[in-house]
Design a protein around this motif. Structure first.
Motif, short mmCIF file in Angstrom:
data_model
loop_
_atom_site.label_atom_id
_atom_site.label_comp_id
_atom_site.label_asym_id
_atom_site.label_seq_id
_atom_site.Cartn_x
_atom_site.Cartn_y
_atom_site.Cartn_z
N ARG B 167 0.84 -1.21 0.00
CA ARG B 167 0.00 0.00 0.00
C ARG B 167 0.87 1.26 0.00
O ARG B 167 0.56 2.25 -0.66
N GLY B 168 1.96 1.22 0.75
CA GLY B 168 2.88 2.36 0.80
C GLY B 168 3.50 2.63 -0.57
O GLY B 168 3.56 3.77 -1.03
N ALA B 171 0.98 4.05 -2.97
CA ALA B 171 0.69 5.47 -2.69
C ALA B 171 1.79 6.34 -3.28
O ALA B 171 1.51 7.37 -3.93
N ARG B 172 3.04 5.93 -3.08
CA ARG B 172 4.15 6.72 -3.61
C ARG B 172 4.13 6.70 -5.14
O ARG B 172 4.36 7.72 -5.79
N ARG B 174 1.56 6.28 -7.08
CA ARG B 174 0.43 7.08 -7.56
C ARG B 174 0.74 8.57 -7.50
O ARG B 174 0.47 9.32 -8.44
#
Lengths: 180, 185
Positions: B167-168, B171-172, B174
């Protein structure tokens, strides 16, 4: 679950929060210029991503046949028995058969014909064991029962000395008798 | 077996037959999944030659390891994992300067559609270029999730990390991609 990214906007929100709320029209999102700008970028990204999902780049037309050639070659190669050691070195059963046929040919009046080699159930990489069915042609009048023992002795010796595998079972079949 | 019959067989049946050494069954599986695996590989490694090699290796490895697959229905997930791994290995082995030798990704056939379509295609090209700016793991996470729709769980297993870390990375990825796409607003 919110994930804190390194992309924090001057308003305190981060890009991931804007992404999660992209289709909601909250008060902050409507009024905050930072969130608004990021939202616009994310919308473009979403659109381009949808285009990428639709894009049907096809693999080269011969990829399937290349894969299947490799698979078939692998199946042929898997006709192997381990050599003593770590179990990584292998020898093809055809190569083993050639060595054993040659050993049998050394006996007067004996010609090796077919030689089928399989790995024995008890075989391991440390202690490779094979089972062999050897068919031979003999020359009438030249071969006594000692000759069969000699074939057996030579084939056993060749398996261990020349290849390094133990021969657990040798079925000897006389398939032809030649005129002397 | 006719082509129509073969096409109708489900994955689990084809996998079970392949495990018994049925190469025709395996060929059906290769035909069925070469497209998605090739596209995944191309998006991660960025060059057609490396993508082809990776996919070929993946299907050969899969054939050899069919005996280790416990659940025949798990084949597709397993293919995604193996392809991702194979691609990340290719990128790890690649010399740093080789990045400049990447293909201009596939822009198949000249794009002749007008106006709006041209803009969409230009955005797609920009996205493909932007993907190259991500780390290989970020790129793999993003492509698996956003383009191939795989679950966080599967992606974590493919990359060899936790769901939280996936998920991290997503996010980065994206955030970085959105930044590159900003001029298209």
């Amino acid at each position: 679950m919110a994930v804190t990214s390194d992309y924090v906007l001057p308003c305190g929100r981060d890009v991931e929060e804007v992404w999660e709320a992209i289709d909601l029209s909250g008060e902050h999102m409507r009024s905050c210029p930072h969130c608004g700008a990021v939202r616009e970028s994310l919308l473009v990204l979403r659109e381009a991503t949808a285009e990428m999902v639709r894009e049907e780049v096809e693999p080269p037309f011969d990829l399937v046949s290349r894969v299947m050639s490799a698979v078939r070659a692998d199946v042929r190669r898997s006709d192997v028995v381990p050599l003593p050691g770590d179990g990584l070195a292998r020898i093809s059963t055809r190569a083993v058969a050639a060595v054993l046929r040659y050993a049998a040919d050394g006996v007067d009046g004996v010609r090796a014909r077919g030689c089928r080699v399989v790995e024995a159930p008890e075989s391991t990489g440390m202690d490779p064991v094979i089972e062999v069915e050897l068919s031979i042609a003999i020359t009438a009048g030249q071969v006594t029962h000692q000759a069969y023992d000699e074939v057996r002795r030579r084939v056993l010796a060749a398996a261990s000395a020349r290849i390094g595998v133990r021969l657990a079972r040798l079925d000897l079949v006389v398939s032809d008798v030649l005129e002397g | 077996m006719s082509v129509a019959e073969a096409a109708a067989l489900d994955d689990a049946t084809l996998v079970a037959r392949s495990r018994d050494g049925d190469m025709r069954a395996y060929e059906q599986l290769v035909r069925r999944y070469q497209g998605p695996m090739y596209r995944l590989a191309l998006r991660i490694v960025g060059s057609t030659g490396d993508a082809e090699d990776a996919v070929q290796d993946v299907f050969l490895t899969a054939w050899r390891r069919l005996g280790q697959l416990n659940d025949d229905r798990a084949f597709i997930g397993w293919l995604y994992r193996t392809t991702t791994n194979q691609c990340l290995n290719v990128l790890r082995k690649r010399k740093p300067h080789a990045d400049t030798e990447l293909d201009e990704h596939e822009s198949p056939a000249p794009r002749t559609r007008p106006d709006r379509a041209v803009e969409v295609n230009a955005q797609l090209d920009a996205l493909q270029a932007a993907l190259r700016g991500l780390t290989p793991e970020q790129r793999a996470c993003w492509v698996l999730r956003e383009v191939h729709g795989r679950s966080y769980d599967e992606i974590a297993e493919a990359i060899g990390t936790t769901q939280q870390s996936v998920r991290g990375r997503l996010a980065r990825a994206r955030a970085q991609l959105a930044e590159v796409m900003a001029p298209w607003r």
